[in-house]
Write a protein that holds these residues in place. Structure first.
Motif, mmCIF file in Angstrom:
data_model
loop_
_atom_site.group_PDB
_atom_site.id
_atom_site.type_symbol
_atom_site.label_atom_id
_atom_site.label_comp_id
_atom_site.label_asym_id
_atom_site.label_seq_id
_atom_site.Cartn_x
_atom_site.Cartn_y
_atom_site.Cartn_z
ATOM 1 N N VAL A 141 0.847 -1.202 0.000
ATOM 2 C CA VAL A 141 0.000 0.000 0.000
ATOM 3 C C VAL A 141 0.878 1.246 0.000
ATOM 4 C CG1 VAL A 141 -1.668 1.335 1.355
ATOM 5 C CG2 VAL A 141 -2.004 -1.125 1.043
ATOM 6 N N ALA A 142 1.919 1.261 0.823
ATOM 7 C CA ALA A 142 2.827 2.408 0.884
ATOM 8 C C ALA A 142 3.502 2.640 -0.468
ATOM 9 C CB ALA A 142 3.869 2.202 1.979
ATOM 10 N N ALA A 143 3.918 1.565 -1.121
ATOM 11 C CA ALA A 143 4.550 1.695 -2.442
ATOM 12 C C ALA A 143 3.564 2.244 -3.457
ATOM 13 C CB ALA A 143 5.086 0.337 -2.898
ATOM 14 N N HIS A 144 2.329 1.789 -3.387
ATOM 15 C CA HIS A 144 1.296 2.296 -4.301
ATOM 16 C C HIS A 144 1.105 3.796 -4.099
ATOM 17 C CE1 HIS A 144 -2.373 2.736 -6.587
ATOM 18 N NE2 HIS A 144 -2.925 3.278 -5.509
ATOM 19 N N LYS A 145 0.983 4.214 -2.842
ATOM 20 C CA LYS A 145 0.779 5.634 -2.535
ATOM 21 C C LYS A 145 1.973 6.474 -2.998
ATOM 22 C CE LYS A 145 -3.197 5.297 -0.305
ATOM 23 N NZ LYS A 145 -4.298 6.199 -0.187
ATOM 24 N N GLY A 149 2.285 9.764 -5.979
ATOM 25 C CA GLY A 149 2.993 11.036 -5.868
ATOM 26 C C GLY A 149 4.007 11.203 -6.980
ATOM 27 N N ALA A 150 4.707 10.130 -7.318
ATOM 28 C CA ALA A 150 5.706 10.193 -8.385
ATOM 29 C C ALA A 150 5.059 10.537 -9.723
ATOM 30 C CB ALA A 150 6.462 8.868 -8.480
ATOM 31 N N LYS A 151 3.844 10.024 -9.968
ATOM 32 C CA LYS A 151 3.137 10.335 -11.220
ATOM 33 C C LYS A 151 2.834 11.826 -11.319
ATOM 34 C CE LYS A 151 0.831 5.913 -11.965
ATOM 35 N NZ LYS A 151 -0.455 5.215 -11.972
ATOM 36 N N ILE A 152 2.406 12.422 -10.218
ATOM 37 C CA ILE A 152 2.098 13.858 -10.225
ATOM 38 C C ILE A 152 3.362 14.680 -10.399
ATOM 39 C CG2 ILE A 152 1.200 15.768 -8.808
ATOM 40 C CD1 ILE A 152 -0.953 13.941 -10.022
ATOM 41 N N GLU A 153 4.428 14.288 -9.725
ATOM 42 C CA GLU A 153 5.696 15.001 -9.880
ATOM 43 C C GLU A 153 6.176 14.952 -11.328
ATOM 44 O OE1 GLU A 153 8.308 13.295 -6.956
ATOM 45 O OE2 GLU A 153 7.068 14.022 -5.300
#
Length: 169
Positions: A141-145, A149-153
């Motif tokens: 779950v943490a990796a998914h979250k 964030g990486a996609k938005i960055e």
């Protein structure tokens, strides 16, 4: 094959195109699940037997999808101590009928509810519930979250790289 810990139940196989998103997310994150079609109205005895036996079979969270009258999530929640997540399926009133049916549960019979056709969110919510007592699922779950964030960055970096674009707002 691993023993399923999430159960995805649909009122009809016509719900499968929506619920495939939950299956895909759980599969990608290696969270074992099962998939069944049971109807609160056409197979009520089977629904009750399923719900009463789910915990004993090792299920930790149930995702129940239903459209229109959307009784399935509530009927399941009435017969099990496990958390139930309802997925309203878009139907006659763009899914509003199903959503209202699922969220209007009587005291003592809660059903968590995600947005209309939001099967992937149901899978993520199920994983978050399981993550409370499973470090392996918590890491997924943490990796998914973090990936969100990486996609938005990345999207912001791509926007910044656009030099001669003029916005017409």
């Amino acid at each position: 094959m691993l023993k399923p810990i999430v159960s995805i139940i649909m009122g009809s196989t016509s719900d499968l195109p929506v619920m495939e998103k939950a299956c895909k997310w759980l599969e990608e994150n290696e969270i074992p699940f099962e998939l069944n079609a049971l109807s609160a109205h056409r197979t009520p005895d089977a629904v009750e037997a399923f719900a009463k036996g789910a915990q004993e079979r090792g299920i930790k969270v149930i995702i129940a999808a239903a459209g229109m009258a959307a009784a399935l999530p509530g009927v399941i929640a009435a017969s099990t101590p496990l958390p139930v997540i309802g997925v309203p399926i878009k139907g006659m009133l763009d899914g509003l009928d199903a959503m209202l049916s699922i969220i209007q549960m009587p005291p003592g019979i809660p059903v968590a509810t995600v947005g209309v056709n939001a099967a992937q969110n149901a899978a993520i919510l199920a994983a978050q519930m399981i993550a409370l007592s499973d470090a392996n699922v918590a890491a997924k779950v943490a990796a998914h979250k973090a990936g969100l964030g990486a996609k938005i960055e990345k999207a912001n970096a791509e926007l910044a790289a656009i030099k001669d674009y003029k916005f017409k707002c």
